[in-house]
Design a protein around this motif. Structure first.
Motif, PDB file in Angstrom:
ATOM      1  N   LEU A 125     -89.413 -18.687  25.977  1.00  0.00           N
ATOM      2  CA  LEU A 125     -89.067 -17.763  24.888  1.00  0.00           C
ATOM      3  C   LEU A 125     -88.757 -17.887  23.498  1.00  0.00           C
ATOM      4  O   LEU A 125     -89.155 -17.567  22.627  1.00  0.00           O
ATOM      5  N   ARG A 126     -87.723 -19.000  23.354  1.00  0.00           N
ATOM      6  CA  ARG A 126     -87.244 -19.569  22.137  1.00  0.00           C
ATOM      7  C   ARG A 126     -88.476 -20.282  21.576  1.00  0.00           C
ATOM      8  O   ARG A 126     -88.746 -20.244  20.221  1.00  0.00           O
ATOM      9  N   LEU A 127     -89.299 -20.967  22.396  1.00  0.00           N
ATOM     10  CA  LEU A 127     -90.415 -21.618  21.660  1.00  0.00           C
ATOM     11  C   LEU A 127     -91.549 -20.712  21.039  1.00  0.00           C
ATOM     12  O   LEU A 127     -91.979 -20.713  19.918  1.00  0.00           O
ATOM     13  N   ILE A 128     -91.673 -19.461  21.949  1.00  0.00           N
ATOM     14  CA  ILE A 128     -92.506 -18.558  21.371  1.00  0.00           C
ATOM     15  C   ILE A 128     -92.245 -17.881  20.269  1.00  0.00           C
ATOM     16  O   ILE A 128     -92.739 -17.785  19.270  1.00  0.00           O
TER      17      ILE A 128
ATOM     18  N   ALA B  42     -90.704 -10.349  29.105  1.00  0.00           N
ATOM     19  CA  ALA B  42     -89.332  -9.795  29.261  1.00  0.00           C
ATOM     20  C   ALA B  42     -89.452  -9.282  30.719  1.00  0.00           C
ATOM     21  O   ALA B  42     -88.346  -9.264  31.309  1.00  0.00           O
ATOM     22  N   GLY B  43     -90.382  -8.674  31.151  1.00  0.00           N
ATOM     23  CA  GLY B  43     -90.413  -8.036  32.600  1.00  0.00           C
ATOM     24  C   GLY B  43     -90.157  -9.400  33.663  1.00  0.00           C
ATOM     25  O   GLY B  43     -89.345  -9.457  34.505  1.00  0.00           O
ATOM     26  N   PHE B  44     -90.858 -10.685  33.334  1.00  0.00           N
ATOM     27  CA  PHE B  44     -90.832 -11.619  34.178  1.00  0.00           C
ATOM     28  C   PHE B  44     -89.168 -12.118  34.294  1.00  0.00           C
ATOM     29  O   PHE B  44     -88.635 -12.614  35.151  1.00  0.00           O
ATOM     30  N   TYR B  45     -88.934 -12.403  32.913  1.00  0.00           N
ATOM     31  CA  TYR B  45     -87.416 -12.931  32.834  1.00  0.00           C
ATOM     32  C   TYR B  45     -86.434 -11.791  33.561  1.00  0.00           C
ATOM     33  O   TYR B  45     -85.446 -12.102  33.958  1.00  0.00           O
TER      34      TYR B  45
ATOM     35  N   ASP C  61     -80.820 -22.846  42.985  1.00  0.00           N
ATOM     36  CA  ASP C  61     -81.522 -23.822  42.059  1.00  0.00           C
ATOM     37  C   ASP C  61     -82.861 -23.453  41.678  1.00  0.00           C
ATOM     38  O   ASP C  61     -82.839 -23.833  40.162  1.00  0.00           O
ATOM     39  N   LEU C  62     -83.618 -23.098  42.533  1.00  0.00           N
ATOM     40  CA  LEU C  62     -84.910 -22.852  41.941  1.00  0.00           C
ATOM     41  C   LEU C  62     -84.897 -21.688  40.936  1.00  0.00           C
ATOM     42  O   LEU C  62     -85.509 -21.734  39.989  1.00  0.00           O
ATOM     43  N   VAL C  63     -84.118 -20.738  41.223  1.00  0.00           N
ATOM     44  CA  VAL C  63     -83.992 -19.589  40.300  1.00  0.00           C
ATOM     45  C   VAL C  63     -83.480 -19.662  39.076  1.00  0.00           C
ATOM     46  O   VAL C  63     -83.752 -19.363  38.036  1.00  0.00           O
ATOM     47  N   HIS C  64     -82.612 -20.562  39.008  1.00  0.00           N
ATOM     48  CA  HIS C  64     -81.838 -20.969  37.851  1.00  0.00           C
ATOM     49  C   HIS C  64     -82.730 -21.844  36.938  1.00  0.00           C
ATOM     50  O   HIS C  64     -82.696 -21.715  35.895  1.00  0.00           O
ATOM     51  N   THR C  65     -83.608 -22.893  37.750  1.00  0.00           N
ATOM     52  CA  THR C  65     -84.310 -23.622  36.861  1.00  0.00           C
ATOM     53  C   THR C  65     -85.621 -22.748  36.233  1.00  0.00           C
ATOM     54  O   THR C  65     -85.838 -22.931  35.150  1.00  0.00           O
ATOM     55  N   ALA C  66     -86.071 -21.915  36.900  1.00  0.00           N
ATOM     56  CA  ALA C  66     -86.959 -20.748  36.256  1.00  0.00           C
ATOM     57  C   ALA C  66     -86.396 -20.152  35.275  1.00  0.00           C
ATOM     58  O   ALA C  66     -87.089 -19.970  34.016  1.00  0.00           O
ATOM     59  N   LYS C  67     -85.289 -19.782  35.349  1.00  0.00           N
ATOM     60  CA  LYS C  67     -84.694 -18.834  34.450  1.00  0.00           C
ATOM     61  C   LYS C  67     -84.399 -19.635  33.032  1.00  0.00           C
ATOM     62  O   LYS C  67     -84.594 -19.188  31.926  1.00  0.00           O
ATOM     63  N   GLU C  68     -83.867 -20.872  33.108  1.00  0.00           N
ATOM     64  CA  GLU C  68     -83.821 -21.797  32.149  1.00  0.00           C
ATOM     65  C   GLU C  68     -84.986 -22.066  31.399  1.00  0.00           C
ATOM     66  O   GLU C  68     -85.070 -22.157  30.215  1.00  0.00           O
ATOM     67  N   SER C  69     -86.274 -22.312  32.323  1.00  0.00           N
ATOM     68  CA  SER C  69     -87.428 -22.499  31.528  1.00  0.00           C
ATOM     69  C   SER C  69     -87.809 -21.436  30.923  1.00  0.00           C
ATOM     70  O   SER C  69     -88.590 -21.399  29.921  1.00  0.00           O
TER      71      SER C  69
ATOM     72  N   ASN D  83     -98.939  -8.101  16.880  1.00  0.00           N
ATOM     73  CA  ASN D  83     -99.812  -7.547  18.104  1.00  0.00           C
ATOM     74  C   ASN D  83     -99.432  -8.771  19.053  1.00  0.00           C
ATOM     75  O   ASN D  83     -99.207  -8.528  20.405  1.00  0.00           O
ATOM     76  N   MET D  84     -99.673  -9.994  18.769  1.00  0.00           N
ATOM     77  CA  MET D  84     -99.188 -11.154  19.625  1.00  0.00           C
ATOM     78  C   MET D  84     -98.056 -11.233  20.008  1.00  0.00           C
ATOM     79  O   MET D  84     -97.769 -11.549  21.370  1.00  0.00           O
ATOM     80  N   SER D  85     -97.222 -11.049  19.314  1.00  0.00           N
ATOM     81  CA  SER D  85     -95.581 -10.893  19.455  1.00  0.00           C
ATOM     82  C   SER D  85     -95.487  -9.950  20.699  1.00  0.00           C
ATOM     83  O   SER D  85     -94.674 -10.405  21.596  1.00  0.00           O
TER      84      SER D  85
END
Length: 89
Positions: free
Chosen positions: A75-78, A42-45, A62-70, A32-34
Motif C-alpha cells: 500500500l505504501r508503494l502504491i 482496503a477490503g483485503f487489508y 506468523d503467516l497473518v502477521h507477514t501478510a499484513k506487513e506485506s 480512477n487508478m487510485s
C-alpha cells in the motif's frame, strides 16, 4: 506579417488547450487508478486485520502477521507511485 502572427498565436492557443486536456485526462486516469487499486486492497487489508484478531496458533499468527506487513508495504508503494505520478503532471 500580422496574419502570420495571428496564425502563430492561434496555433499556440490550440497547443495550450491540447496540453491542458492531456493533463486533465492524466489526472482523471490517476484518480480512477487510485480508486480501482485502493478499494479492493482496503477490503483485503481489512480481512487480514480481522483475521489477526481471531484465535490463531503461532504458525498461523506468523503467516497473518507477514501478510499484513506485506499488505502495508504494498500500500505504501502504491501510494508512493501514485504521488510520484502526480508530481510528473
Amino acid at each position: 506579417m500580422i496574419e502570420m502572427q495571428k496564425q502563430a498565436l492561434e496555433e499556440a492557443q490550440r497547443s495550450r488547450e491540447a496540453a491542458v486536456r492531456a493533463t486533465r485526462l492524466r489526472e482523471i486516469f490517476l484518480a480512477n487508478m487510485s480508486h480501482e487499486i485502493r478499494t479492493p486492497f482496503a477490503g483485503f487489508y481489512g480481512m487480514i486485520s480481522l483475521l489477526s484478531e481471531t484465535e490463531l496458533d503461532p504458525e498461523q499468527h506468523d503467516l497473518v502477521h507477514t501478510a499484513k506487513e506485506s499488505c502495508e508495504m504494498l500500500l505504501r508503494l502504491i501510494d508512493d507511485l501514485l504521488n510520484f505520478s502526480k508530481v510528473l503532471l
